[in-house]
Design an enzyme around this catalytic site. Sequence first.
Site, PDB file in Angstrom:
ATOM      1  N   LEU A   1      34.335  34.140  35.158  1.00  0.00           N
ATOM      2  CA  LEU A   1      35.068  35.528  35.267  1.00  0.00           C
ATOM      3  C   LEU A   1      35.436  35.401  36.752  1.00  0.00           C
ATOM      4  O   LEU A   1      34.770  35.390  37.588  1.00  0.00           O
ATOM      5  CB  LEU A   1      34.069  36.609  35.021  1.00  0.00           C
ATOM      6  CG  LEU A   1      34.608  37.858  35.174  1.00  0.00           C
ATOM      7  CD1 LEU A   1      34.154  39.110  33.999  1.00  0.00           C
ATOM      8  CD2 LEU A   1      34.325  38.757  36.709  1.00  0.00           C
TER       9      LEU A   1
ATOM     10  N   ASP B   1      38.581  40.237  41.727  1.00  0.00           N
ATOM     11  CA  ASP B   1      39.283  40.750  42.689  1.00  0.00           C
ATOM     12  C   ASP B   1      39.848  39.627  43.844  1.00  0.00           C
ATOM     13  O   ASP B   1      39.138  38.781  43.998  1.00  0.00           O
ATOM     14  CB  ASP B   1      38.608  41.617  43.782  1.00  0.00           C
ATOM     15  CG  ASP B   1      37.941  42.802  43.437  1.00  0.00           C
ATOM     16  OD1 ASP B   1      38.008  43.064  42.097  1.00  0.00           O
ATOM     17  OD2 ASP B   1      37.128  43.390  43.875  1.00  0.00           O
TER      18      ASP B   1
ATOM     19  N   SER C   1      33.601  42.011  47.293  1.00  0.00           N
ATOM     20  CA  SER C   1      34.879  41.757  48.007  1.00  0.00           C
ATOM     21  C   SER C   1      35.073  42.095  49.461  1.00  0.00           C
ATOM     22  O   SER C   1      34.219  42.805  49.967  1.00  0.00           O
ATOM     23  CB  SER C   1      35.756  42.801  47.379  1.00  0.00           C
ATOM     24  OG  SER C   1      36.355  42.275  45.820  1.00  0.00           O
TER      25      SER C   1
ATOM     26  N   ASP D   1      33.743  46.335  50.387  1.00  0.00           N
ATOM     27  CA  ASP D   1      35.073  46.311  50.089  1.00  0.00           C
ATOM     28  C   ASP D   1      35.682  46.135  51.782  1.00  0.00           C
ATOM     29  O   ASP D   1      36.902  46.761  51.818  1.00  0.00           O
ATOM     30  CB  ASP D   1      35.897  46.632  49.317  1.00  0.00           C
ATOM     31  CG  ASP D   1      35.353  46.743  47.786  1.00  0.00           C
ATOM     32  OD1 ASP D   1      34.428  45.793  47.670  1.00  0.00           O
ATOM     33  OD2 ASP D   1      35.542  47.453  46.917  1.00  0.00           O
TER      34      ASP D   1
HETATM   35  C1  FRU Z   1      36.571  45.832  42.326  1.00  0.00           C
HETATM   36  C2  FRU Z   1      34.986  45.607  42.510  1.00  0.00           C
HETATM   37  C3  FRU Z   1      34.779  45.985  44.333  1.00  0.00           C
HETATM   38  C4  FRU Z   1      33.445  44.904  44.328  1.00  0.00           C
HETATM   39  C5  FRU Z   1      33.648  43.916  43.331  1.00  0.00           C
HETATM   40  C6  FRU Z   1      32.760  43.151  42.876  1.00  0.00           C
HETATM   41  O1  FRU Z   1      36.911  45.146  41.147  1.00  0.00           O
HETATM   42  O2  FRU Z   1      34.368  46.468  42.008  1.00  0.00           O
HETATM   43  O3  FRU Z   1      34.655  47.046  44.418  1.00  0.00           O
HETATM   44  O4  FRU Z   1      33.427  44.653  45.603  1.00  0.00           O
HETATM   45  O5  FRU Z   1      34.730  44.337  42.229  1.00  0.00           O
HETATM   46  O6  FRU Z   1      33.115  42.050  42.053  1.00  0.00           O
END
Ligand code: FRU
Length: 469
Positions: free
Chosen positions: A38, A41, A101, A160
Amino acid sequence: MQETSLLNQLARSLLTGQVNASADPHRPLWHLAPAVGLLNDPNGFIQARGRYHLFYQWNPLACKHGAKFWGHWSSRDLVQWRHEPVALVPSEEYERNGCYSGSAVEQDGRIMLVYTGNVKYQDGNRTAYQCLAREQDDGHYEKLGPVLFLPAGYTGHVRDPKVWQHQGQWYMVLAAQDEAKQGKVLLYRSPDLHQWESLGEIAGSGLNGMGEFGYMWECPDLFRLDDSDVLISCPQGVAPQGERFRNLFQAGYVLGQLDYAKGQFPHGAFEELDLGFEFYAPQTTLAADGRRLMFGWMGLPDEHEASQPTIAHGWIHCMTCPRELTLRDGKLYQLPVAELSALRREPLAWQGIADEAPPLPARSAELHLKPEGPFSLALREAATLSWDGRCLSLERRNWHTGEREQRTWRGELDELRLLLDSSSIEIFINQGAAAMSARYFPGEAATMRLSGTARLGLQHWSLAASVIE
Ligand code: FRU
């Protein structure tokens, strides 16, 4: 878990899964998709020393969300990509439930990754650490560990980091949820990427005249474009309003002016970046030639992911095409980057009445349309794009429920640009004033058909495949 153990599992997953994944007729011919497992981001998008680098949230071990790795691709031209060594593996205690992320900057000639170490507890709670990793000569990333702990007043949903440089200082926007379960964007400053000072909340639910606007704002990105500061973010928990905010989670932007000294960001209304079905967690970078470029994830979390047909082939999700952002009349425009025209083959120009148009190849294609009146475009019998003179509507069969569903845009339609890959559609309306992105899973039909009494002009190209080396 030990790094070698995780890398062994990754290797096994690739060795056993890649043949099946490559044989999937839904696999994109030129969009970036995970070799197996999978992808979500885009992370760490940067141009450094003449190459673009795009990292990505990756679970190479299953077609589910889980403890994410950072995969890594690089490219000279945004068209031909190559695999780079996996950048981050969730092997340390402070990231045991995923290297979540984040972004990349260049410091002293090396790429530095700033990302979230995600830690979940048995009782359902979680914490988060903002961490650093530094590029090594051999392309590996050395982890430097956490540099920012959970700030007081927020839940464990803090993640993030997007970092940039301004007047000799580093700045970071960070997604956060406060204790009242409101989504916020925090601003930090650092002289060296290691020590971070809080400048407070600059945007979010209940701030800057927004009213209630979601329980979490994921993946913020703040950058200068012409004479505005643009804040992109992904609010979760915003209810649909008529034809707006139809997806489970939103990805959009506000325009304003960031006051770096006061840590304040007065801004305008929230606009969606994409009006299609699948678009989330976009990230931008500044190219050396001054262009602001963006990749998005052509997917959404929690939207019936388990029913996507590509799972039978052991992979799920892909990126959007790379897009260039510009500002016009106080609005963000987006178009595919000019480099993608290198994929064009067999140009065809045609004009006449829609009903009389020839069927057009649609497996991997670019189509420009200038319609004068209502028409419909059947996309490989799995989706339909139609214009009735007032409303442009993209309709498809939901892969989970089997029901028809649609997304719409309203305005004066001047021209359309479509990019089609095996299982995706990206539509750019009026030179990029609006965009609609969607995955779809057609059967064998490889052509699209126009219909209607409208007179129209079209240009069509088949697009060549571009494998990741
Ligand atoms: C967004 C998210 C981010 C997180 C990441 C985890 O799609 O939920 O906030 O860092 O994906 O995979």
